[in-house]
Design a protein around this motif. Structure first.
Motif, short mmCIF file in Angstrom:
data_model
loop_
_atom_site.label_atom_id
_atom_site.label_comp_id
_atom_site.label_asym_id
_atom_site.label_seq_id
_atom_site.Cartn_x
_atom_site.Cartn_y
_atom_site.Cartn_z
N GLY A 1 0.80 -1.22 0.00
CA GLY A 1 0.00 0.00 0.00
C GLY A 1 0.83 1.27 0.00
N MET A 2 0.14 2.38 -0.13
CA MET A 2 0.79 3.69 -0.18
C MET A 2 0.02 4.67 0.69
SD MET A 2 1.94 4.06 -4.15
CE MET A 2 2.79 2.71 -4.98
N ALA A 3 0.55 5.89 0.77
CA ALA A 3 -0.09 6.97 1.51
C ALA A 3 -0.60 8.02 0.53
CB ALA A 3 0.89 7.60 2.50
N LEU A 4 -1.73 8.60 0.86
CA LEU A 4 -2.28 9.70 0.09
C LEU A 4 -1.91 11.01 0.79
CD1 LEU A 4 -4.16 10.95 -2.10
CD2 LEU A 4 -6.06 10.57 -0.50
N VAL A 5 -1.34 11.92 0.04
CA VAL A 5 -0.99 13.25 0.56
C VAL A 5 -1.74 14.28 -0.25
CG1 VAL A 5 0.87 14.86 1.06
CG2 VAL A 5 1.30 12.41 1.19
N VAL A 6 -2.44 15.19 0.43
CA VAL A 6 -3.27 16.18 -0.26
C VAL A 6 -2.98 17.58 0.28
CG1 VAL A 6 -5.63 16.96 -0.74
CG2 VAL A 6 -5.12 14.52 -0.68
N GLU A 7 -2.90 18.53 -0.62
CA GLU A 7 -2.81 19.93 -0.24
C GLU A 7 -4.04 20.66 -0.78
OE1 GLU A 7 0.03 23.90 -0.68
OE2 GLU A 7 0.32 22.19 -2.02
N ILE A 8 -4.76 21.34 0.12
CA ILE A 8 -5.90 22.16 -0.27
C ILE A 8 -5.50 23.61 -0.11
CG2 ILE A 8 -8.33 22.69 0.15
CD1 ILE A 8 -8.58 19.95 1.51
N ALA A 9 -5.37 24.31 -1.23
CA ALA A 9 -4.88 25.68 -1.22
C ALA A 9 -5.79 26.55 -2.08
CB ALA A 9 -3.44 25.73 -1.73
N PRO A 10 -5.71 27.89 -1.96
CA PRO A 10 -6.54 28.75 -2.79
C PRO A 10 -6.36 28.53 -4.29
CG PRO A 10 -5.58 30.01 -1.01
CD PRO A 10 -4.93 28.65 -0.97
N SER A 11 -5.16 28.11 -4.70
CA SER A 11 -4.91 27.90 -6.12
C SER A 11 -5.43 26.57 -6.64
CB SER A 11 -3.40 27.99 -6.40
OG SER A 11 -2.71 27.01 -5.64
N GLY B 1 -2.83 16.33 -5.14
CA GLY B 1 -2.78 15.04 -4.48
C GLY B 1 -1.59 14.23 -4.94
N GLU B 2 -1.03 13.44 -4.02
CA GLU B 2 0.12 12.58 -4.34
C GLU B 2 -0.11 11.19 -3.77
OE1 GLU B 2 3.73 15.93 -4.11
OE2 GLU B 2 3.46 14.44 -2.51
N ALA B 3 0.30 10.19 -4.52
CA ALA B 3 0.41 8.83 -4.00
C ALA B 3 1.88 8.62 -3.67
CB ALA B 3 -0.05 7.81 -5.04
N VAL B 4 2.17 8.36 -2.40
CA VAL B 4 3.55 8.28 -1.91
C VAL B 4 3.81 6.89 -1.38
CG1 VAL B 4 5.22 9.27 -0.31
CG2 VAL B 4 3.47 10.72 -1.32
N ALA C 1 2.62 8.94 -8.13
CA ALA C 1 1.54 9.48 -8.96
C ALA C 1 1.11 10.81 -8.37
CB ALA C 1 0.36 8.52 -9.04
N ARG C 2 0.63 11.69 -9.23
CA ARG C 2 0.26 13.04 -8.77
C ARG C 2 -0.90 13.55 -9.61
NH1 ARG C 2 3.72 17.15 -6.15
NH2 ARG C 2 2.92 19.24 -6.58
N GLY C 3 -1.77 14.31 -8.99
CA GLY C 3 -2.89 14.91 -9.71
C GLY C 3 -3.24 16.25 -9.10
N GLU D 1 -12.19 14.48 -6.96
CA GLU D 1 -11.73 14.31 -8.34
C GLU D 1 -10.23 14.07 -8.43
OE1 GLU D 1 -13.01 17.85 -10.24
OE2 GLU D 1 -15.13 17.28 -10.27
N VAL D 2 -9.48 14.62 -7.48
CA VAL D 2 -8.03 14.40 -7.46
C VAL D 2 -7.69 13.06 -6.82
CG1 VAL D 2 -5.88 15.19 -6.40
CG2 VAL D 2 -7.39 16.83 -7.51
N ALA D 3 -8.34 12.74 -5.71
CA ALA D 3 -7.97 11.54 -4.95
C ALA D 3 -8.44 10.25 -5.59
CB ALA D 3 -8.52 11.65 -3.53
N SER D 4 -9.61 10.25 -6.20
CA SER D 4 -10.17 9.01 -6.75
C SER D 4 -9.30 8.38 -7.83
CB SER D 4 -11.58 9.26 -7.29
OG SER D 4 -12.48 9.54 -6.25
N PRO D 5 -8.86 9.13 -8.84
CA PRO D 5 -7.98 8.52 -9.85
C PRO D 5 -6.67 8.01 -9.26
CG PRO D 5 -8.85 10.60 -10.64
CD PRO D 5 -9.17 10.53 -9.19
#
Length: 371
Positions: free
Chosen positions: A79-89, A93-96, A104-106, A125-129
Protein backbone atom coordinates in the motif's frame (compact mmCIF):
# COMPACT_ATOMS: atom_id res chain seq x y z
CA UNK A 1 11.43 -11.36 33.57
CA UNK A 2 12.62 -12.40 30.11
CA UNK A 3 10.71 -11.20 27.06
CA UNK A 4 8.51 -13.80 25.40
CA UNK A 5 9.54 -15.55 22.21
CA UNK A 6 6.67 -13.83 20.38
CA UNK A 7 7.90 -10.42 21.52
CA UNK A 8 11.46 -11.17 20.39
CA UNK A 9 10.18 -12.32 17.01
CA UNK A 10 8.07 -9.18 16.70
CA UNK A 11 11.05 -6.96 17.48
CA UNK A 12 13.19 -8.77 14.92
CA UNK A 13 10.47 -8.53 12.28
CA UNK A 14 10.21 -4.78 12.90
CA UNK A 15 13.99 -4.37 12.51
CA UNK A 16 13.87 -6.27 9.21
CA UNK A 17 10.96 -4.22 7.88
CA UNK A 18 12.53 -0.91 8.87
CA UNK A 19 15.80 -1.90 7.21
CA UNK A 20 14.00 -2.62 3.95
CA UNK A 21 12.01 0.60 4.24
CA UNK A 22 15.28 2.48 3.95
CA UNK A 23 17.33 0.21 1.66
CA UNK A 24 14.59 -0.96 -0.74
CA UNK A 25 16.30 -4.36 -1.20
CA UNK A 26 18.82 -6.39 0.77
CA UNK A 27 20.04 -9.93 1.33
CA UNK A 28 19.58 -11.68 4.65
CA UNK A 29 23.29 -11.24 5.30
CA UNK A 30 23.08 -7.49 4.63
CA UNK A 31 20.07 -7.18 6.94
CA UNK A 32 21.96 -9.07 9.66
CA UNK A 33 24.87 -6.62 9.38
CA UNK A 34 22.58 -3.58 9.34
CA UNK A 35 20.59 -4.69 12.39
CA UNK A 36 23.30 -6.45 14.38
CA UNK A 37 21.05 -9.52 14.65
CA UNK A 38 22.34 -12.99 13.84
CA UNK A 39 21.81 -14.29 10.33
CA UNK A 40 19.81 -17.39 11.44
CA UNK A 41 17.42 -15.14 13.38
CA UNK A 42 17.10 -12.82 10.38
CA UNK A 43 16.48 -15.80 8.09
CA UNK A 44 13.61 -16.96 10.32
CA UNK A 45 12.16 -13.45 10.30
CA UNK A 46 12.39 -13.16 6.52
CA UNK A 47 10.53 -16.46 6.15
CA UNK A 48 7.76 -15.26 8.50
CA UNK A 49 7.40 -11.92 6.77
CA UNK A 50 7.38 -13.52 3.33
CA UNK A 51 4.69 -15.97 4.45
CA UNK A 52 2.68 -13.01 5.76
CA UNK A 53 2.92 -11.33 2.36
CA UNK A 54 5.04 -8.41 3.56
CA UNK A 55 8.31 -9.40 1.86
CA UNK A 56 9.12 -10.93 -1.52
CA UNK A 57 12.14 -12.51 -3.09
CA UNK A 58 13.03 -10.13 -5.92
CA UNK A 59 14.59 -12.90 -7.99
CA UNK A 60 17.92 -11.06 -7.97
CA UNK A 61 21.01 -12.84 -6.69
CA UNK A 62 24.40 -11.72 -5.47
CA UNK A 63 27.40 -12.26 -7.72
CA UNK A 64 31.05 -12.94 -7.08
CA UNK A 65 32.75 -15.32 -4.72
CA UNK A 66 31.03 -17.04 -1.84
CA UNK A 67 27.56 -18.31 -1.32
CA UNK A 68 24.89 -16.80 -3.54
CA UNK A 69 22.41 -14.59 -1.62
CA UNK A 70 18.83 -13.68 -2.51
CA UNK A 71 17.65 -10.10 -2.46
CA UNK A 72 14.42 -9.35 -0.61
CA UNK A 73 12.22 -6.28 -0.71
CA UNK A 74 8.88 -5.14 0.60
CA UNK A 75 5.94 -6.60 -1.29
CA UNK A 76 4.55 -4.29 -3.95
CA UNK A 77 1.04 -4.49 -2.49
CA UNK A 78 1.82 -3.17 1.01
CA UNK A 79 0.00 0.00 0.00
CA UNK A 80 0.79 3.69 -0.18
CA UNK A 81 -0.09 6.97 1.51
CA UNK A 82 -2.28 9.70 0.09
CA UNK A 83 -0.99 13.25 0.56
CA UNK A 84 -3.27 16.18 -0.26
CA UNK A 85 -2.81 19.93 -0.24
CA UNK A 86 -5.90 22.16 -0.27
CA UNK A 87 -4.88 25.68 -1.22
CA UNK A 88 -6.54 28.75 -2.79
CA UNK A 89 -4.91 27.90 -6.12
CA UNK A 90 -6.18 24.33 -6.17
CA UNK A 91 -6.10 20.82 -4.76
CA UNK A 92 -2.94 18.74 -5.24
CA UNK A 93 -2.78 15.04 -4.48
CA UNK A 94 0.12 12.58 -4.34
CA UNK A 95 0.41 8.83 -4.00
CA UNK A 96 3.55 8.28 -1.91
CA UNK A 97 5.24 4.94 -1.31
CA UNK A 98 6.95 3.71 1.83
CA UNK A 99 10.31 5.09 0.63
CA UNK A 100 8.89 8.61 0.32
CA UNK A 101 8.81 8.61 -3.48
CA UNK A 102 5.88 10.26 -5.26
CA UNK A 103 4.61 7.62 -7.69
CA UNK A 104 1.54 9.48 -8.96
CA UNK A 105 0.26 13.04 -8.77
CA UNK A 106 -2.89 14.91 -9.71
CA UNK A 107 -4.36 18.37 -9.32
CA UNK A 108 -7.50 20.42 -9.83
CA UNK A 109 -7.59 24.24 -10.02
CA UNK A 110 -9.52 26.43 -7.58
CA UNK A 111 -9.80 30.10 -6.78
CA UNK A 112 -10.40 32.07 -3.60
CA UNK A 113 -14.16 31.97 -4.13
CA UNK A 114 -14.37 28.23 -4.71
CA UNK A 115 -16.58 27.53 -1.72
CA UNK A 116 -17.21 24.28 0.11
CA UNK A 117 -19.07 22.29 -2.57
CA UNK A 118 -16.62 23.02 -5.37
CA UNK A 119 -13.61 22.32 -3.16
CA UNK A 120 -15.16 19.02 -2.03
CA UNK A 121 -15.64 17.97 -5.66
CA UNK A 122 -12.06 18.91 -6.51
CA UNK A 123 -10.77 16.89 -3.56
CA UNK A 124 -12.58 13.73 -4.67
CA UNK A 125 -11.73 14.31 -8.34
CA UNK A 126 -8.03 14.40 -7.46
CA UNK A 127 -7.97 11.54 -4.95
CA UNK A 128 -10.17 9.01 -6.75
CA UNK A 129 -7.98 8.52 -9.85
CA UNK A 130 -4.91 8.24 -7.65
CA UNK A 131 -6.52 5.47 -5.59
CA UNK A 132 -7.06 3.47 -8.77
CA UNK A 133 -3.34 3.65 -9.58
CA UNK A 134 -2.16 2.32 -6.22
CA UNK A 135 -1.42 -1.37 -5.74
CA UNK A 136 -2.53 -2.33 -2.26
CA UNK A 137 -4.63 0.80 -1.82
CA UNK A 138 -4.13 3.84 0.36
CA UNK A 139 -3.32 2.74 3.90
CA UNK A 140 -3.37 6.26 5.35
CA UNK A 141 -3.85 9.87 4.27
CA UNK A 142 -2.49 13.25 5.36
CA UNK A 143 -4.11 16.54 4.34
CA UNK A 144 -2.69 20.07 4.45
CA UNK A 145 -5.33 22.80 4.36
CA UNK A 146 -4.98 26.56 3.97
CA UNK A 147 -7.61 27.09 6.64
CA UNK A 148 -7.88 26.45 10.37
CA UNK A 149 -8.62 22.82 11.21
CA UNK A 150 -10.70 21.45 14.09
CA UNK A 151 -8.29 19.04 15.75
CA UNK A 152 -11.12 16.80 17.00
CA UNK A 153 -12.96 16.26 13.72
CA UNK A 154 -10.47 17.22 11.03
CA UNK A 155 -13.06 19.57 9.52
CA UNK A 156 -12.00 22.98 8.29
CA UNK A 157 -13.14 25.88 10.48
CA UNK A 158 -14.95 28.85 9.00
CA UNK A 159 -13.48 32.00 10.56
CA UNK A 160 -14.69 35.52 9.69
CA UNK A 161 -12.52 37.35 7.19
CA UNK A 162 -10.35 34.33 6.34
CA UNK A 163 -8.96 34.84 2.81
CA UNK A 164 -9.76 31.26 1.68
CA UNK A 165 -13.32 30.35 2.64
CA UNK A 166 -14.48 26.78 2.07
CA UNK A 167 -17.02 26.55 4.86
CA UNK A 168 -16.71 23.55 7.14
CA UNK A 169 -15.24 21.21 4.54
CA UNK A 170 -14.78 17.70 5.98
CA UNK A 171 -11.81 16.01 4.25
CA UNK A 172 -11.95 13.01 6.61
CA UNK A 173 -15.46 12.02 5.50
CA UNK A 174 -14.72 12.74 1.83
CA UNK A 175 -11.54 10.65 1.73
CA UNK A 176 -12.60 7.81 4.06
CA UNK A 177 -14.07 5.69 1.20
CA UNK A 178 -10.70 5.82 -0.58
CA UNK A 179 -8.42 5.13 2.42
CA UNK A 180 -8.20 1.98 4.51
CA UNK A 181 -6.78 3.74 7.56
CA UNK A 182 -6.76 7.11 9.29
CA UNK A 183 -7.07 10.49 7.56
CA UNK A 184 -5.13 13.23 9.37
CA UNK A 185 -5.84 16.88 8.58
CA UNK A 186 -3.89 19.91 9.78
CA UNK A 187 -3.30 23.52 8.88
CA UNK A 188 -0.71 24.23 6.18
CA UNK A 189 1.41 26.46 8.43
CA UNK A 190 1.73 23.66 10.99
CA UNK A 191 2.97 21.30 8.27
CA UNK A 192 5.41 23.96 7.06
CA UNK A 193 6.81 24.28 10.58
CA UNK A 194 7.30 20.52 10.81
CA UNK A 195 9.17 20.55 7.50
CA UNK A 196 11.41 23.39 8.66
CA UNK A 197 12.10 21.52 11.91
CA UNK A 198 13.04 18.37 9.99
CA UNK A 199 15.35 19.75 7.30
CA UNK A 200 15.31 23.54 7.47
CA UNK A 201 16.78 26.29 9.61
CA UNK A 202 14.87 25.02 12.64
CA UNK A 203 16.56 21.62 12.48
CA UNK A 204 17.52 20.62 16.00
CA UNK A 205 15.46 23.46 17.52
CA UNK A 206 12.70 22.32 19.86
CA UNK A 207 11.10 25.71 20.60
CA UNK A 208 10.35 28.14 17.79
CA UNK A 209 7.58 30.00 16.00
CA UNK A 210 6.99 29.91 12.26
CA UNK A 211 5.30 32.99 10.81
CA UNK A 212 3.69 32.48 7.42
CA UNK A 213 3.46 35.78 5.57
CA UNK A 214 1.78 35.36 2.22
CA UNK A 215 -1.73 35.92 0.90
CA UNK A 216 -2.82 34.68 4.30
CA UNK A 217 -1.24 35.29 7.69
CA UNK A 218 -0.54 32.49 10.13
CA UNK A 219 1.74 31.22 12.85
CA UNK A 220 2.77 27.78 14.04
CA UNK A 221 3.99 27.34 17.60
CA UNK A 222 6.50 24.55 18.24
CA UNK A 223 7.18 23.76 21.91
CA UNK A 224 9.37 20.90 23.14
CA UNK A 225 9.53 19.63 19.56
CA UNK A 226 5.75 19.42 19.12
CA UNK A 227 3.41 21.65 17.13
CA UNK A 228 0.88 23.07 19.59
CA UNK A 229 -2.55 23.13 18.02
CA UNK A 230 -4.59 24.49 20.92
CA UNK A 231 -7.92 23.31 22.32
CA UNK A 232 -9.80 23.46 19.04
CA UNK A 233 -6.88 23.52 16.63
CA UNK A 234 -6.86 27.32 16.29
CA UNK A 235 -3.52 28.12 17.92
CA UNK A 236 -1.48 30.53 15.80
CA UNK A 237 -4.37 32.30 14.05
CA UNK A 238 -2.76 35.73 14.20
CA UNK A 239 -4.68 37.67 11.53
CA UNK A 240 -6.82 39.47 14.12
CA UNK A 241 -4.09 39.88 16.72
CA UNK A 242 -3.72 43.58 17.58
CA UNK A 243 -0.43 45.14 16.56
CA UNK A 244 1.06 48.46 15.50
CA UNK A 245 -0.35 49.97 12.33
CA UNK A 246 0.49 53.13 10.37
CA UNK A 247 1.25 56.16 12.56
CA UNK A 248 1.41 53.93 15.61
CA UNK A 249 -2.31 53.12 15.54
CA UNK A 250 -3.33 49.86 17.21
CA UNK A 251 -5.22 47.59 14.81
CA UNK A 252 -5.60 43.91 13.85
CA UNK A 253 -2.70 42.63 11.76
CA UNK A 254 -4.92 41.96 8.76
CA UNK A 255 -6.20 45.55 8.84
CA UNK A 256 -2.66 46.90 8.45
CA UNK A 257 -2.71 45.58 4.89
CA UNK A 258 -6.16 47.01 4.25
CA UNK A 259 -5.09 50.43 5.50
CA UNK A 260 -2.03 50.43 3.23
CA UNK A 261 -3.98 49.28 0.16
CA UNK A 262 -2.28 45.90 0.03
CA UNK A 263 -5.30 43.59 0.21
CA UNK A 264 -7.09 42.17 -2.80
CA UNK A 265 -10.42 43.84 -3.65
CA UNK A 266 -13.37 42.34 -1.75
CA UNK A 267 -11.01 39.98 0.05
CA UNK A 268 -8.83 39.76 3.13
CA UNK A 269 -6.05 38.12 1.13
CA UNK A 270 -2.82 40.08 0.99
CA UNK A 271 -2.03 41.14 -2.58
CA UNK A 272 1.51 39.77 -2.74
CA UNK A 273 2.34 41.24 -6.14
CA UNK A 274 1.18 44.69 -5.05
CA UNK A 275 3.11 44.37 -1.79
CA UNK A 276 6.34 43.51 -3.56
CA UNK A 277 5.93 46.34 -6.04
CA UNK A 278 4.99 48.92 -3.40
CA UNK A 279 7.81 48.02 -1.00
CA UNK A 280 10.54 47.70 -3.63
CA UNK A 281 11.58 51.34 -3.23
CA UNK A 282 9.55 52.49 -0.24
CA UNK A 283 11.53 52.05 2.96
CA UNK A 284 8.83 53.79 5.02
CA UNK A 285 6.18 51.26 3.93
CA UNK A 286 8.54 48.38 4.58
CA UNK A 287 9.07 49.74 8.08
CA UNK A 288 5.30 49.94 8.66
CA UNK A 289 4.78 46.31 7.62
CA UNK A 290 7.85 45.09 9.50
CA UNK A 291 6.64 46.88 12.65
CA UNK A 292 3.25 45.19 12.35
CA UNK A 293 4.86 41.77 11.91
CA UNK A 294 7.22 42.50 14.78
CA UNK A 295 4.23 43.24 17.03
CA UNK A 296 2.71 39.84 16.26
CA UNK A 297 6.09 38.18 16.75
CA UNK A 298 6.65 39.85 20.12
CA UNK A 299 3.29 38.57 21.32
CA UNK A 300 4.46 35.04 20.51
CA UNK A 301 7.81 35.68 22.18
CA UNK A 302 6.07 36.79 25.36
CA UNK A 303 3.74 33.79 25.46
CA UNK A 304 5.88 30.84 24.36
CA UNK A 305 9.54 31.97 24.70
CA UNK A 306 10.89 30.57 21.39
CA UNK A 307 14.57 30.03 20.65
CA UNK A 308 14.19 31.41 17.11
CA UNK A 309 11.53 32.79 14.79
CA UNK A 310 11.23 31.52 11.22
CA UNK A 311 9.66 33.73 8.55
CA UNK A 312 8.13 31.93 5.59
CA UNK A 313 5.45 32.50 2.98
CA UNK A 314 5.51 34.29 -0.33
CA UNK A 315 6.96 37.52 1.07
CA UNK A 316 8.00 36.61 4.61
CA UNK A 317 11.57 35.62 3.78
CA UNK A 318 12.17 38.97 2.08
CA UNK A 319 11.33 40.82 5.28
CA UNK A 320 13.79 39.11 7.64
CA UNK A 321 16.24 42.09 7.72
CA UNK A 322 13.37 44.56 8.25
CA UNK A 323 11.86 42.57 11.12
CA UNK A 324 15.30 42.14 12.68
CA UNK A 325 15.75 45.91 12.53
CA UNK A 326 12.44 46.48 14.33
CA UNK A 327 13.33 43.89 16.98
CA UNK A 328 16.46 45.83 17.95
CA UNK A 329 14.17 48.40 19.55
CA UNK A 330 12.24 45.79 21.56
CA UNK A 331 12.77 44.84 25.18
CA UNK A 332 12.92 41.15 24.25
CA UNK A 333 14.63 39.82 21.16
CA UNK A 334 14.78 36.55 19.30
CA UNK A 335 16.91 35.51 16.30
CA UNK A 336 14.93 35.70 13.06
CA UNK A 337 15.75 33.38 10.15
CA UNK A 338 14.26 32.83 6.71
CA UNK A 339 12.47 29.58 5.99
CA UNK A 340 14.57 27.27 3.84
CA UNK A 341 12.29 24.39 2.75
CA UNK A 342 10.54 24.68 -0.63
CA UNK A 343 6.86 23.66 -0.77
CA UNK A 344 7.06 23.37 3.02
CA UNK A 345 3.44 22.43 3.70
CA UNK A 346 3.44 19.61 1.17
CA UNK A 347 6.92 18.50 2.24
CA UNK A 348 5.87 18.35 5.88
CA UNK A 349 2.65 16.49 5.14
CA UNK A 350 4.46 14.03 2.87
CA UNK A 351 7.11 13.22 5.48
CA UNK A 352 4.45 12.55 8.11
CA UNK A 353 2.47 10.39 5.70
CA UNK A 354 5.52 8.20 5.11
CA UNK A 355 5.99 7.78 8.87
CA UNK A 356 2.34 6.82 9.29
CA UNK A 357 2.49 4.38 6.38
CA UNK A 358 5.51 2.62 7.83
CA UNK A 359 3.79 2.28 11.20
CA UNK A 360 0.69 0.80 9.56
CA UNK A 361 2.80 -1.79 7.74
CA UNK A 362 4.71 -2.73 10.89
CA UNK A 363 1.68 -2.87 13.19
CA UNK A 364 0.59 -6.47 12.32
CA UNK A 365 3.91 -7.80 13.63
CA UNK A 366 3.31 -6.05 16.95
CA UNK A 367 -0.26 -7.31 17.11
CA UNK A 368 0.96 -10.87 16.64
CA UNK A 369 3.24 -10.50 19.67
CA UNK A 370 0.49 -9.05 21.89
CA UNK A 371 -2.13 -11.53 20.71
Amino acid sequence: MKPSLDLLRSMTDEHVLRTLMHRERATRAEIAVATGISKPTISDSVRRLAAAGLLVDTGERTTGRGRVGSYYSLATDVGMALVVEIAPSGVTGEAVDVFGSVVARGSAPLDRKAGEARTARALVEVASPLSEQVTGGFRTAVVSAADPVDRRTGALVHLPDAPFLVGELAPVALLAPLVDGAVLVDNDVNWAARAEMATGHASGVRDFVYLHLGEGLGCAVVSDGEVRRGHGGLAGEIAHLYTVGPNGTAMPLTEVFASTGLRRPASTAVDVDALRAATAGDSALRAVLASAVCGALLAAVSLVDPEIAVLGGEWGRDFVPDVEDQLRRAARRVPVVAARVDEPQLTGARAHAVEELREVIIEPTRAAASG
